[in-house]
Design a protein around this motif. Sequence first.
Motif, PDB file in Angstrom:
ATOM      1  N   LEU A 227       0.743  -1.121  -0.276  1.00 32.37           N
ATOM      2  CA  LEU A 227      -0.011  -0.062   0.075  1.00 32.37           C
ATOM      3  C   LEU A 227       0.823   1.113  -0.017  1.00 32.37           C
ATOM      4  O   LEU A 227       0.068   2.261   0.204  1.00 32.37           O
ATOM      5  CB  LEU A 227      -0.938  -0.027   1.358  1.00 32.37           C
ATOM      6  N   MET A 228       1.918   1.219  -0.211  1.00 34.93           N
ATOM      7  CA  MET A 228       2.821   2.539  -0.156  1.00 34.93           C
ATOM      8  C   MET A 228       2.883   3.440  -1.397  1.00 34.93           C
ATOM      9  O   MET A 228       3.348   4.424  -1.578  1.00 34.93           O
ATOM     10  CB  MET A 228       4.458   2.184   0.426  1.00 34.93           C
ATOM     11  N   SER A 229       2.355   2.671  -2.592  1.00 35.57           N
ATOM     12  CA  SER A 229       2.148   3.690  -3.768  1.00 35.57           C
ATOM     13  C   SER A 229       1.540   5.170  -3.492  1.00 35.57           C
ATOM     14  O   SER A 229       0.605   4.903  -3.056  1.00 35.57           O
ATOM     15  CB  SER A 229       1.808   2.791  -5.021  1.00 35.57           C
ATOM     16  N   PRO A 230       2.247   6.052  -3.885  1.00 36.50           N
ATOM     17  CA  PRO A 230       1.558   7.345  -3.725  1.00 36.50           C
ATOM     18  C   PRO A 230       0.362   7.434  -4.657  1.00 36.50           C
ATOM     19  O   PRO A 230      -0.614   8.331  -4.391  1.00 36.50           O
ATOM     20  CB  PRO A 230       2.801   8.508  -4.057  1.00 36.50           C
ATOM     21  N   LEU A 231       0.369   6.633  -5.743  1.00 39.03           N
ATOM     22  CA  LEU A 231      -0.494   6.757  -6.757  1.00 39.03           C
ATOM     23  C   LEU A 231      -2.089   6.102  -6.040  1.00 39.03           C
ATOM     24  O   LEU A 231      -3.209   6.350  -6.759  1.00 39.03           O
ATOM     25  CB  LEU A 231      -0.489   5.810  -7.950  1.00 39.03           C
ATOM     26  N   ASN A 232      -1.961   5.374  -4.643  1.00 38.83           N
ATOM     27  CA  ASN A 232      -3.070   5.008  -4.251  1.00 38.83           C
ATOM     28  C   ASN A 232      -4.024   6.030  -3.862  1.00 38.83           C
ATOM     29  O   ASN A 232      -5.297   5.868  -3.231  1.00 38.83           O
ATOM     30  CB  ASN A 232      -2.522   4.083  -3.187  1.00 38.83           C
ATOM     31  N   LEU A 233      -3.522   7.280  -3.581  1.00 40.00           N
ATOM     32  CA  LEU A 233      -4.151   8.492  -3.129  1.00 40.00           C
ATOM     33  C   LEU A 233      -5.438   8.727  -3.977  1.00 40.00           C
ATOM     34  O   LEU A 233      -6.324   9.210  -3.659  1.00 40.00           O
ATOM     35  CB  LEU A 233      -3.261   9.468  -2.989  1.00 40.00           C
ATOM     36  N   LEU A 234      -5.316   8.311  -5.204  1.00 39.18           N
ATOM     37  CA  LEU A 234      -6.371   8.256  -6.236  1.00 39.18           C
ATOM     38  C   LEU A 234      -7.651   7.790  -5.552  1.00 39.18           C
ATOM     39  O   LEU A 234      -8.880   8.233  -5.937  1.00 39.18           O
ATOM     40  CB  LEU A 234      -6.089   7.744  -7.489  1.00 39.18           C
ATOM     41  N   LEU A 235      -7.556   6.458  -4.759  1.00 39.81           N
ATOM     42  CA  LEU A 235      -8.604   5.712  -4.498  1.00 39.81           C
ATOM     43  C   LEU A 235      -9.635   6.436  -3.133  1.00 39.81           C
ATOM     44  O   LEU A 235     -10.361   6.075  -3.066  1.00 39.81           O
ATOM     45  CB  LEU A 235      -8.266   4.576  -3.751  1.00 39.81           C
ATOM     46  N   LEU A 236      -8.741   7.475  -2.518  1.00 38.92           N
ATOM     47  CA  LEU A 236      -9.495   8.336  -1.625  1.00 38.92           C
ATOM     48  C   LEU A 236     -10.969   8.848  -2.079  1.00 38.92           C
ATOM     49  O   LEU A 236     -11.928   9.259  -1.316  1.00 38.92           O
ATOM     50  CB  LEU A 236      -8.676   9.313  -1.247  1.00 38.92           C
ATOM     51  N   PHE A 237     -11.156   8.900  -3.463  1.00 40.11           N
ATOM     52  CA  PHE A 237     -12.247   9.434  -4.017  1.00 40.11           C
ATOM     53  C   PHE A 237     -13.180   8.455  -4.411  1.00 40.11           C
ATOM     54  O   PHE A 237     -14.237   8.843  -5.061  1.00 40.11           O
ATOM     55  CB  PHE A 237     -11.829  10.399  -5.236  1.00 40.11           C
ATOM     56  N   PHE A 238     -12.943   7.315  -4.088  1.00 41.85           N
ATOM     57  CA  PHE A 238     -13.891   6.116  -4.548  1.00 41.85           C
ATOM     58  C   PHE A 238     -14.370   5.247  -3.465  1.00 41.85           C
ATOM     59  O   PHE A 238     -13.806   4.151  -2.969  1.00 41.85           O
ATOM     60  CB  PHE A 238     -13.223   5.358  -5.489  1.00 41.85           C
ATOM     61  N   PRO A 239     -15.354   5.656  -2.354  1.00 45.46           N
ATOM     62  CA  PRO A 239     -15.639   4.814  -1.453  1.00 45.46           C
ATOM     63  C   PRO A 239     -16.618   3.670  -1.875  1.00 45.46           C
ATOM     64  O   PRO A 239     -17.409   3.717  -2.889  1.00 45.46           O
ATOM     65  CB  PRO A 239     -16.499   5.750  -0.572  1.00 45.46           C
ATOM     66  N   GLY A 240     -16.826   2.578  -0.703  1.00 46.22           N
ATOM     67  CA  GLY A 240     -17.511   1.602  -0.894  1.00 46.22           C
ATOM     68  C   GLY A 240     -17.751   0.888  -2.177  1.00 46.22           C
ATOM     69  O   GLY A 240     -16.635   0.642  -2.822  1.00 46.22           O
ATOM     70  N   LYS A 241     -18.725   0.669  -2.680  1.00 42.30           N
ATOM     71  CA  LYS A 241     -18.982  -0.014  -3.932  1.00 42.30           C
ATOM     72  C   LYS A 241     -18.160   0.760  -5.122  1.00 42.30           C
ATOM     73  O   LYS A 241     -17.932  -0.114  -6.281  1.00 42.30           O
ATOM     74  CB  LYS A 241     -20.357  -0.230  -4.396  1.00 42.30           C
ATOM     75  N   TYR A 242     -18.012   1.755  -5.202  1.00 42.96           N
ATOM     76  CA  TYR A 242     -17.407   2.534  -6.207  1.00 42.96           C
ATOM     77  C   TYR A 242     -15.701   2.396  -6.308  1.00 42.96           C
ATOM     78  O   TYR A 242     -14.911   2.865  -7.107  1.00 42.96           O
ATOM     79  CB  TYR A 242     -17.635   3.955  -6.153  1.00 42.96           C
ATOM     80  N   LEU A 243     -15.313   1.579  -5.180  1.00 38.81           N
ATOM     81  CA  LEU A 243     -13.914   1.410  -5.241  1.00 38.81           C
ATOM     82  C   LEU A 243     -13.409   0.604  -6.493  1.00 38.81           C
ATOM     83  O   LEU A 243     -12.284   0.862  -6.937  1.00 38.81           O
ATOM     84  CB  LEU A 243     -13.459   0.526  -3.974  1.00 38.81           C
TER      85      LEU A 243
END
Length: 883
Positions: free
Chosen positions: A89-105
């Motif tokens: 989980l240390m990829s800085p690109l994962n910050l994009l996922l903060l905008f996709f909660p729940g089923k939108y992940l």
Amino acid sequence: MKHLNFWHKKSVILWLSFLIPVFIMGGYFAYRGMAPFGKSTILTVDLGQQYVDFFAYFRSTLLHHFDTFFYSFSKDLGGDMLGIFAYYLMSPLNLLLLFFPGKYLTSGILLLLLLKYGLAGLSFAWLLLKTKLQAGIRVLGFAVAYALMGWMIANQLNIIWLDVLILLPLIVWGLIKLVTQNKPWTYILWFTVLLIDNYYMAWMVALFTIMFTLWQLSTQNFGWQLAARRFLKYVGSSTISALLASFLLIPTFYSLTKTKGTYTEQSVHFKFEYFPFKMLGKLIPGSFNFDQMPDGEPNLFIGTLLTIAFVLYLFDRRHSLKNRITSGILTLFFLFSLCFEPLDLLWHAGQFPVWYPYRFSFLMSFWMLWLAAHTLTPNFHISWRQLIPIVAVLSGVYVYLGLNLSSFTYLSLNQLLISIGMCAIALIWLLIPRYHAPLLYDLVFILLVGCESMTNAYTSLNNISYVSQSDFGDYTTQLNKSVKDIEKKASGFYRIGQTFMRTKDDPMQADYYGGSHFGSTLEPSIPSFMGSIGQPDGDGFVTYTNGTQVSDSLLDMRYFMTSQPVQSILGQGTTSSVLPAVSNKPDLNRQKTVASDSLTTTTKNNNALAIAFGASDKITKLNLKTSDPVARQSKIYQTLANDQNSNSLFQVQNFDHVTFTNVQTATKITGTTFTKQDLIKTAEIKMTFTPKTNESYYLTFGPSLDADSGSYYLNGKKLTQYPTFRNTVVINVASKQKGQPITLTFRLKHQTLWMQNVSLYKLNQTHFNRLKTKLKSESLHVTSHSNTKIKGTVTINKKHQVLMTTIPYSAGWHVKIDGKSVASKKAIKTFLAVPISQGKHHVVFTYRSPYLLTGVLVSVVTLIIVGGITFIYIHRATKKYRF
């Protein structure tokens, strides 16, 4: 002319290098209807069973409780999280996922994947332009081939690894600057970033940097002394990178010694893992399918033309003999690494991969593309005379593949013919000099490479099935709702059990404390303990699906979520496809219902002990020798309560009646191997008993009775049970069913069935209730808690007690009683226990990741020293050139 210059602008080339892979793969994902484009998802295998839950956990850590970066009770019964973050989980690109909660992940993950495809193409294009190795639109062909290489396509589901393709060209540029200009800082910067991003991929790249540095030195006219100094500078620079990343590497390394590192191979076999020529099949478009995931050959596809160019480099006299010999030796080392066991183990840090073999093959693909880029310069073409041996070799390759096509499960005749066609076009392209029509020549190159890369991607990915959006989204929505309902009613520390499951990391997906987990950094003591008390387990997973009243009480499973049966569309029976059941648990009828809707029922277990409680100090000396899971549960519980009764909590029961159909009769069920008498007819053993009390009844089930061996039914309905792995499991078959006949049917799927460890037990409810009441009387009253700190008060009524916890033992846990630090002990080879005296006490449990402070200190000191040296160097340089 102006139009031509536009297409040669570096900014345009870089943008297209990013966008073309994105559009190619985005088009495929849209065609397959993957969210956000349709009703399917990108989720498959580990991405659907593991990583998606870790990404949900990543979101909750950053948005809600940062302490779970270090420790979490959502990881089985509790565990260190630095190792999971460092690996997954240390990829800085994962910050994009903060905008996709729940089923939108799922939509966020697909966009993240497309971003990584694009950045990989951009990074390689930037390297080619920076080194002036290629220029103009020709760069696009190499960028697409790199971004869509066979390794990338085969491992897109392992999205956690893909950053390495983005960072590798930047690291290589740093090495080139180090060797040619004596400037190490670019290399130090990007290698440090990779070490932090994913240490596992960084290990492989570290080995490759040794090879690349030697290769780069072979291209220079250095004397041996200067070459030695540059190599030592490379070693020193790599060491500085490791020291700068020590804040993460040192605690992670310690974590690995307690988890994944314990599985390191102790013996090495000097053998080839398969016939090396089978690698040739991996050069054909579409050379990947599901069967290649667990045990296949390395993914090497980069395209026919570029593969030919790679081989031609070794015979290209424009490069020095020293350089070509070095290239040949390194290539042979790579090829042996891809099939020779000792070298394979070296690249994988001493452990054979569990699925996804030859994970380092992306480095071979980079190497092939790198040399191909040196070959396919604008002035390169081959003559008719040079074509003859090339055609002869290629013909031999295709004849070999054609004659052995049946042994390549991922290849078809059509794929082979497509490859031959592409090869023919590539050879014609190589024969024609570029100066006749440069733009057209380069466009044909891009089209040829792009079409073949696209063919490989689409053909390979069509062989894989994916999770539907409804299966993920509906389940996730309902799971989150059920957990939120519990949070509204609950207080203090508690764990939640469940009789349904999508993945073993559901607790991470919905952010609650559970008992299941699947991950590479699982502490071995947890599956060992869980397996010993009747839970399905493996080296990398545990599933708390088979709890008894005793284990539920011990492990503080205070709430249970159960799926409601839903009427099927066809009206035939009932199903619960939204929340697939994985266990049978009638003893939940002893618990109070606290929430219910159309899909789930939640009950509260008032028998659950606290996370810590007073218990006999005999538990720290208990040495369990029995392999019977119910006997182990009873012995643990009775020892904790200092029970003087010699009778077990569980008593063996006999079946009232057994019917044998198409198998031999037997007076003893357990241990007997039943054999079909008529291979065509159905064979089964049907066992019936009638409970004489309302107590809970449990059946033990040996690992030989897995889903592949037989079908199992409880009162005519298929028994819902998570597949066993290696230990005997405990299944609840009756509760509060006095006088009601219970029938268990074992139906053979093959000729024989071994009834391993099949025994029926009854829980002595009165005995259990007495011990449970005794243990609950000294429960820790939790006043505040987080994942890294638990505070509370406890009153100990007797002497010779310990404060027993169901927190997995770790050197990271520190305990203070009444303000004084107390040394902890390990109980049952699994849990944390603390000596405690009689009376009322204030207790604080605090978790600090072992060696985290050491790692931070090393990184800070290194940064200060490096910064100081850099400052002095700049100051001296400025002073020298000051007028």
